[in-house]
Design an enzyme around this catalytic site. Structure first.
Site, mmCIF file in Angstrom:
data_model
loop_
_atom_site.group_PDB
_atom_site.id
_atom_site.type_symbol
_atom_site.label_atom_id
_atom_site.label_comp_id
_atom_site.label_asym_id
_atom_site.label_seq_id
_atom_site.Cartn_x
_atom_site.Cartn_y
_atom_site.Cartn_z
ATOM 1 N N LYS A 163 0.423 -1.088 -0.100
ATOM 2 C CA LYS A 163 0.262 0.435 0.170
ATOM 3 C C LYS A 163 0.704 1.098 -0.076
ATOM 4 O O LYS A 163 1.703 1.034 0.904
ATOM 5 C CB LYS A 163 -0.390 0.310 1.439
ATOM 6 N N GLU B 79 10.314 0.900 10.626
ATOM 7 C CA GLU B 79 11.404 1.566 10.331
ATOM 8 C C GLU B 79 10.741 2.794 10.648
ATOM 9 O O GLU B 79 9.277 3.370 10.324
ATOM 10 C CB GLU B 79 11.624 1.332 8.599
HETATM 11 P P1 NAI Z 1 1.865 7.640 8.790
HETATM 12 O O1 NAI Z 1 2.924 6.957 10.212
HETATM 13 O O2 NAI Z 1 0.343 7.474 9.240
HETATM 14 O O3 NAI Z 1 1.899 7.008 7.147
HETATM 15 C C1 NAI Z 1 2.366 6.121 7.127
HETATM 16 C C2 NAI Z 1 2.026 5.178 5.866
HETATM 17 O O4 NAI Z 1 1.225 4.015 6.876
HETATM 18 C C3 NAI Z 1 0.958 5.918 5.084
HETATM 19 O O5 NAI Z 1 0.474 4.342 4.307
HETATM 20 C C4 NAI Z 1 -0.067 5.641 5.752
HETATM 21 O O6 NAI Z 1 -1.054 5.333 5.219
HETATM 22 C C5 NAI Z 1 -0.066 4.395 6.396
HETATM 23 N N1 NAI Z 1 -0.863 4.158 8.203
HETATM 24 C C6 NAI Z 1 -1.365 5.070 8.251
HETATM 25 N N2 NAI Z 1 -2.347 4.442 9.741
HETATM 26 C C7 NAI Z 1 -2.496 2.942 9.419
HETATM 27 C C8 NAI Z 1 -2.912 1.921 9.708
HETATM 28 N N3 NAI Z 1 -3.556 2.581 11.178
HETATM 29 N N4 NAI Z 1 -2.876 0.589 9.781
HETATM 30 C C9 NAI Z 1 -2.150 0.806 8.703
HETATM 31 N N5 NAI Z 1 -1.210 1.880 7.923
HETATM 32 C C10 NAI Z 1 -1.654 2.961 8.007
HETATM 33 O O7 NAI Z 1 2.150 8.937 8.326
HETATM 34 P P2 NAI Z 1 1.814 10.396 8.038
HETATM 35 O O8 NAI Z 1 0.799 10.212 9.057
HETATM 36 O O9 NAI Z 1 2.149 10.645 6.546
HETATM 37 O O10 NAI Z 1 2.936 11.606 8.963
HETATM 38 C C11 NAI Z 1 2.604 12.036 10.388
HETATM 39 C C12 NAI Z 1 4.285 11.548 10.803
HETATM 40 O O11 NAI Z 1 5.511 10.549 10.943
HETATM 41 C C13 NAI Z 1 5.157 12.729 10.126
HETATM 42 O O12 NAI Z 1 4.682 14.267 10.446
HETATM 43 C C14 NAI Z 1 6.373 11.972 10.544
HETATM 44 O O13 NAI Z 1 6.603 12.407 11.452
HETATM 45 C C15 NAI Z 1 6.603 10.349 10.557
HETATM 46 N N6 NAI Z 1 6.739 9.813 9.661
HETATM 47 C C16 NAI Z 1 8.216 9.516 9.330
HETATM 48 C C17 NAI Z 1 8.568 8.571 7.563
HETATM 49 C C18 NAI Z 1 9.573 7.699 8.008
HETATM 50 O O14 NAI Z 1 10.092 7.508 7.138
HETATM 51 N N7 NAI Z 1 10.226 6.703 9.505
HETATM 52 C C19 NAI Z 1 7.967 9.170 7.010
HETATM 53 C C20 NAI Z 1 6.522 9.610 7.301
HETATM 54 C C21 NAI Z 1 6.025 9.437 7.713
#
Ligand code: NAI
Ligand code: MG
Length: 490
Positions: free
Chosen positions: A174, A249
């Site tokens: 996804k 990660e």
């Molecule tokens: P997120 O962690 O919500 O999203 C990342 C992925 O997880 C997306 O594909 C999203 O659709 C999916 N996702 C979200 N909620 C989920 C759930 N309950 N179950 C399964 N999959 C789920 O990150 P978001 O909201 O885009 O960004 C928030 C913060 O996360 C950012 O401000 C940053 O601090 C951090 N982040 C860290 C990243 C990294 O490379 N470690 C990458 C992106 C965000």
């Protein structure tokens, strides 16, 4: 404006509900694509296709060499179409085109690297007592659910898909709802590359619906996730019901440490590059810049002077050094931290929206490169991940002090040390609690070397040979070599 569909079992299909999500160009807020807003029903179809492909059909019989060749073909495809894909990454994520080109070259190499590794998976023969042969075989873990973020869309997809294919797994991936385009374009080349239907399935949608459905699906064997700590915790909890293998990660608050004897010009570059690359939307961002007191003011001044010249604008403009943030959500989050920072520390650069933007980009999610100095390590801007172009500069006295401050964080993804004294560097390397430590550099993430976090930055490793291990199980085989029956029941 293009409408995309899910890629399930080798065919393009809409979400069962027929609903779609808009995909934006974050520099202009123009809608550039639509993708299915999938739910559990769509995820179930994809998982069943991945299951079938893993359990039956051609895939389980495919040789490692053939899987390697499929990966080489995908690498070649990306190489040939690099210019088009880089443009897509910039349009959809916002990053400067020059950085998107680097991503493309990394993504293409990632497929090539795991293509080579496919034929190098080996087991062990173990010296157990008796007339016995003991083997440890390495087998694919099964169906992998792969959930990726929006900061390096294609690179993240490559990092997940390539080792899974090399290992002989099947995948349901996804993409982030903000940046699905590049991997959907890549899916157009799967069949030609020789991937049988069902081996890689791409399901679009929101995290709370499509993502969550992958995590709880009983037929998924493993979850590989990159994203926020918050969602990492949810995934660990939800995956526990079916005891899936999980690799996470997550984020960080990585220290970028400058000792007084660091090469000064390199230090300036390193401090900037560490946190302003990719608009600061980097899991390993060097967002805490630790500077030894004797060079503190001089380095800070030099960094601020150089940061003033960073050109913010649409990623497609050749002079742009920093693009817009990816989404309204991310923009609001970063702006709110700028206000927090203004109360906690001294603002020396930026702190808001750039004053001059080209007409077409007036609505884009742009934020100035921002530097706060004299930050206390207990401040929120030193403890919480901002994920934007925000640097917190913190002074330190000596080695002891530097390592103590550096480790005083719930995270442990990465750290960097700048010094000309190799012994000092190595002492720090030993003490820093982080999964990646750079000496006299920050941010390179070679495809050949492991990547992942300590502490709350997650667990499991991606890239390099360690990244392949995450997709392999170990099967112990005990072979009794005696031709007589076993004794005890006689
Ligand atoms: P997120 O962690 O919500 O999203 C990342 C992925 O997880 C997306 O594909 C999203 O659709 C999916 N996702 C979200 N909620 C989920 C759930 N309950 N179950 C399964 N999959 C789920 O990150 P978001 O909201 O885009 O960004 C928030 C913060 O996360 C950012 O401000 C940053 O601090 C951090 N982040 C860290 C990243 C990294 O490379 N470690 C990458 C992106 C965000
Ligand atoms: Mg989220």
């Amino acid at each position: 404006m293009q409408t995309y569909r899910n890629f399930i079992d080798g065919a393009w299909t809409d979400a069962a509900s027929g609903r779609t999500l808009d995909v934006l160009n974050p520099a202009t807020l123009e809608v550039i694509a639509r993708v299915p807003d999938s739910g559990p029903e769509d995820v179930d179809r994809a998982v069943r296709a991945a299951r079938r492909a893993f359990d039956a059909g051609d895939w389980p019989q495919t040789s490692a060499r053939e899987r390697g060749r499929i990966l080489f073909r995908l690498s070649e495809y990306l190489g040939k179409n690099a210019a088009r894909f880089a443009e897509i990454e910039t349009l959809n994520n916002g990053k400067p085109l020059a950085e998107a080109r680097e991503d493309l070259s990394d993504a293409a190499f990632c497929f090539e690297y795991y293509g080579g590794l496919a034929t190098k998976v080996r087991g062990d023969v173990l010296p157990v007592p008796g007339n016995v042969m003991s083997l440890a075989l390495r087998e694919p873990v099964g169906v992998a659910g792969q959930i990726i973020p929006w900061n390096y869309p294609l690179m993240m997809a490559a990092q997940k898909l390539a080792p899974a294919i090399a290992a002989g797994c099947t995948s349901v991936l996804k993409p982030a709802e903000q940046t699905p385009i590049s991997v959907l374009e890549l899916a157009g080349a799967f069949e030609e590359a020789g991937l049988p239907p069902g081996v890689v399935n791409i399901v679009n949608g929101a995290g709370e619906t499509a993502g969550a459905a992958i995590v709880v699906h009983p037929e998924v064997d493993k979850i590989a996730f990159t994203g926020s700590c918050e969602v990492g915790k949810i995934i660990m909890r939800e995956a526990s019901a079916t005891l899936k293998r999980v690799s996470l990660e997550l984020g960080g608050k990585s220290p970028n440490i400058f000792f007084a004897d660091a090469e000064f010009e390199a230090a300036i570059e390193g401090a900037l590059f560490g946190v302003f690359l990719n608009q600061g939307e980097i899991c390993s961002a060097g967002s805490r810049v630790l500077v030894q007191r004797s060079i503190y003011s001089r380095l800070l001044d030099a960094v601020v002077e150089k940061a003033k010249k960073i050109k913010v604008g649409p990623g497609l403009s050749p002079e742009t050094k920093m693009g817009p943030l990816v989404s309204q959500e991310q923009y609001d989050k970063v702006l709110s931290y700028l206000e927090v920072g203004k109360k906690e520390a001294r603002l020396v650069l930026g702190g808001g929206r750039p004053k001059h933007l080209p007409k077409e980009a007036e609505k884009g999610f742009f934020v100035e490169p921002t530097i706060f100095c004299d930050v206390d390590n207990s401040a929120r801007i030193a403890r919480e991940e901002i994920f934007g172009p925000v640097m917190a500069v913190i002074p330190f006295d000596d080695e002891e002090d530097a390592c103590r401050i550096a480790n005083d964080t719930p995270f442990g993804l990465a750290a960097a040390v700048w010094t000309r004294d190799i012994f000092k560097a190595l002492r720090a390397v030993k003490r820093l609690r982080a999964g990646v430590v750079w000496v006299n550099h920050m941010q390179p993430a070679p495809v050949e070397a492991p990547w992942g976090g300590y502490k709350q930055s997650g667990f499991g490793r991606e890239l390099g040979p360690h990244g392949l291990d995450e997709y392999l199980e170990v099967k112990q085989v005990y072979i009794n070599l005696n031709d007589r029956p076993i004794g005890w029941y006689r």
